[in-house]
Design a protein around this motif. Structure first.
Motif, PDB file in Angstrom:
ATOM      1  N   GLN A   2       0.831  -1.208   0.000  1.00  0.00           N
ATOM      2  CA  GLN A   2       0.000   0.000   0.000  1.00  0.00           C
ATOM      3  C   GLN A   2       0.861   1.252   0.000  1.00  0.00           C
ATOM      4  O   GLN A   2       0.542   2.244  -0.672  1.00  0.00           O
ATOM      5  CB  GLN A   2      -0.930   0.003   1.203  1.00  0.00           C
ATOM      6  CG  GLN A   2      -2.094  -0.941   1.082  1.00  0.00           C
ATOM      7  CD  GLN A   2      -3.027  -0.852   2.275  1.00  0.00           C
ATOM      8  OE1 GLN A   2      -2.596  -0.608   3.403  1.00  0.00           O
ATOM      9  NE2 GLN A   2      -4.314  -1.063   2.023  1.00  0.00           N
ATOM     10  N   LEU A   3       1.949   1.239   0.756  1.00  0.00           N
ATOM     11  CA  LEU A   3       2.853   2.388   0.795  1.00  0.00           C
ATOM     12  C   LEU A   3       3.509   2.607  -0.566  1.00  0.00           C
ATOM     13  O   LEU A   3       3.652   3.751  -1.016  1.00  0.00           O
ATOM     14  CB  LEU A   3       3.920   2.186   1.875  1.00  0.00           C
ATOM     15  CG  LEU A   3       4.924   3.321   2.039  1.00  0.00           C
ATOM     16  CD1 LEU A   3       4.214   4.607   2.433  1.00  0.00           C
ATOM     17  CD2 LEU A   3       5.972   2.949   3.068  1.00  0.00           C
ATOM     18  N   ALA A   4       3.894   1.526  -1.240  1.00  0.00           N
ATOM     19  CA  ALA A   4       4.479   1.658  -2.574  1.00  0.00           C
ATOM     20  C   ALA A   4       3.459   2.248  -3.544  1.00  0.00           C
ATOM     21  O   ALA A   4       3.795   3.114  -4.368  1.00  0.00           O
ATOM     22  CB  ALA A   4       4.961   0.293  -3.065  1.00  0.00           C
ATOM     23  N   GLN A   5       2.215   1.805  -3.454  1.00  0.00           N
ATOM     24  CA  GLN A   5       1.160   2.343  -4.320  1.00  0.00           C
ATOM     25  C   GLN A   5       0.910   3.823  -4.023  1.00  0.00           C
ATOM     26  O   GLN A   5       0.745   4.639  -4.926  1.00  0.00           O
ATOM     27  CB  GLN A   5      -0.133   1.549  -4.138  1.00  0.00           C
ATOM     28  CG  GLN A   5      -1.260   1.966  -5.051  1.00  0.00           C
ATOM     29  CD  GLN A   5      -0.958   1.691  -6.505  1.00  0.00           C
ATOM     30  OE1 GLN A   5      -0.442   0.626  -6.836  1.00  0.00           O
ATOM     31  NE2 GLN A   5      -1.262   2.630  -7.366  1.00  0.00           N
ATOM     32  N   LEU A   6       0.916   4.174  -2.753  1.00  0.00           N
ATOM     33  CA  LEU A   6       0.730   5.570  -2.357  1.00  0.00           C
ATOM     34  C   LEU A   6       1.873   6.442  -2.875  1.00  0.00           C
ATOM     35  O   LEU A   6       1.648   7.548  -3.366  1.00  0.00           O
ATOM     36  CB  LEU A   6       0.624   5.674  -0.837  1.00  0.00           C
ATOM     37  CG  LEU A   6       0.457   7.078  -0.256  1.00  0.00           C
ATOM     38  CD1 LEU A   6      -0.847   7.702  -0.737  1.00  0.00           C
ATOM     39  CD2 LEU A   6       0.510   7.031   1.257  1.00  0.00           C
ATOM     40  N   THR A   7       3.078   5.937  -2.791  1.00  0.00           N
ATOM     41  CA  THR A   7       4.239   6.685  -3.280  1.00  0.00           C
ATOM     42  C   THR A   7       4.141   6.907  -4.791  1.00  0.00           C
ATOM     43  O   THR A   7       4.414   8.008  -5.278  1.00  0.00           O
ATOM     44  CB  THR A   7       5.534   5.932  -2.934  1.00  0.00           C
ATOM     45  OG1 THR A   7       5.585   5.714  -1.529  1.00  0.00           O
ATOM     46  CG2 THR A   7       6.759   6.706  -3.361  1.00  0.00           C
ATOM     47  N   ALA A   8       3.732   5.873  -5.523  1.00  0.00           N
ATOM     48  CA  ALA A   8       3.567   6.010  -6.973  1.00  0.00           C
ATOM     49  C   ALA A   8       2.464   7.018  -7.300  1.00  0.00           C
ATOM     50  O   ALA A   8       2.619   7.854  -8.200  1.00  0.00           O
ATOM     51  CB  ALA A   8       3.251   4.650  -7.589  1.00  0.00           C
TER      52      ALA A   8
ATOM     53  N   ASP B  73       2.721  10.618  -9.372  1.00  0.00           N
ATOM     54  CA  ASP B  73       1.821  10.992 -10.471  1.00  0.00           C
ATOM     55  C   ASP B  73       1.136  12.326 -10.192  1.00  0.00           C
ATOM     56  O   ASP B  73       1.012  13.174 -11.078  1.00  0.00           O
ATOM     57  CB  ASP B  73       0.765   9.914 -10.689  1.00  0.00           C
ATOM     58  CG  ASP B  73       1.333   8.644 -11.304  1.00  0.00           C
ATOM     59  OD1 ASP B  73       2.459   8.687 -11.828  1.00  0.00           O
ATOM     60  OD2 ASP B  73       0.630   7.613 -11.241  1.00  0.00           O
ATOM     61  N   LEU B  74       0.690  12.507  -8.957  1.00  0.00           N
ATOM     62  CA  LEU B  74       0.020  13.755  -8.582  1.00  0.00           C
ATOM     63  C   LEU B  74       0.964  14.939  -8.721  1.00  0.00           C
ATOM     64  O   LEU B  74       0.575  15.998  -9.219  1.00  0.00           O
ATOM     65  CB  LEU B  74      -0.503  13.658  -7.148  1.00  0.00           C
ATOM     66  CG  LEU B  74      -1.189  14.910  -6.603  1.00  0.00           C
ATOM     67  CD1 LEU B  74      -2.438  15.233  -7.411  1.00  0.00           C
ATOM     68  CD2 LEU B  74      -1.525  14.727  -5.138  1.00  0.00           C
ATOM     69  N   GLU B  75       2.206  14.759  -8.301  1.00  0.00           N
ATOM     70  CA  GLU B  75       3.186  15.843  -8.411  1.00  0.00           C
ATOM     71  C   GLU B  75       3.407  16.224  -9.875  1.00  0.00           C
ATOM     72  O   GLU B  75       3.454  17.408 -10.222  1.00  0.00           O
ATOM     73  CB  GLU B  75       4.509  15.416  -7.771  1.00  0.00           C
ATOM     74  CG  GLU B  75       5.566  16.497  -7.812  1.00  0.00           C
ATOM     75  CD  GLU B  75       6.899  16.037  -7.244  1.00  0.00           C
ATOM     76  OE1 GLU B  75       7.817  16.860  -7.196  1.00  0.00           O
ATOM     77  OE2 GLU B  75       7.019  14.861  -6.858  1.00  0.00           O
ATOM     78  N   SER B  76       3.507  15.219 -10.735  1.00  0.00           N
ATOM     79  CA  SER B  76       3.695  15.478 -12.161  1.00  0.00           C
ATOM     80  C   SER B  76       2.491  16.220 -12.744  1.00  0.00           C
ATOM     81  O   SER B  76       2.644  17.180 -13.502  1.00  0.00           O
ATOM     82  CB  SER B  76       3.909  14.160 -12.891  1.00  0.00           C
ATOM     83  OG  SER B  76       3.924  14.348 -14.271  1.00  0.00           O
TER      84      SER B  76
END
Length: 100
Positions: free
Chosen positions: A32-38, A42-45
């Motif tokens: 879940q943490l890896a998915q949140l980081t990804a 994406d949100l930052e981009s």
């Protein structure tokens, strides 16, 4: 609090404290943490792209405003010089000239 009946809540809390469940829970949290980081990347981009597009829209708004002011000035001068009818009277005069 929870929509689960009391017996299910207490049994699920007992399951989470069992040593055999800890590695599975940790691996699930890690996924879940890896998915949140990804998702955050994406949100930052997307936010960076949106900021650039907002600046471009601001520039386009400036161009549109300049066009409106220029057209207002041109059309305003034509109505003052032409006595109010502008292009319509000049078109009618041209048609009269062709009839002669």
């Amino acid at each position: 609090m929870s929509n689960l009946p009391r017996s299910q809540t207490s049994s699920s809390s007992r399951l989470s404290t069992m040593p055999s469940q800890k590695p599975r829970q940790l691996s699930h949290l890690q996924a879940q943490l890896a998915q949140l980081t990804a998702n955050m990347a994406d949100l930052e981009s997307l936010m960076r792209m949106t900021a650039e597009q907002a600046q471009d829209m601001r520039g386009l708004g400036g161009y549109a405003g300049a066009m409106f002011m220029a057209s207002s000035k041109v059309l305003g001068e034509e109505t003052v010089k032409g006595g109010g009818s502008g292009a319509a009277s000049s078109g009618a005069e041209g048609a009269r000239e062709q009839d002669k």
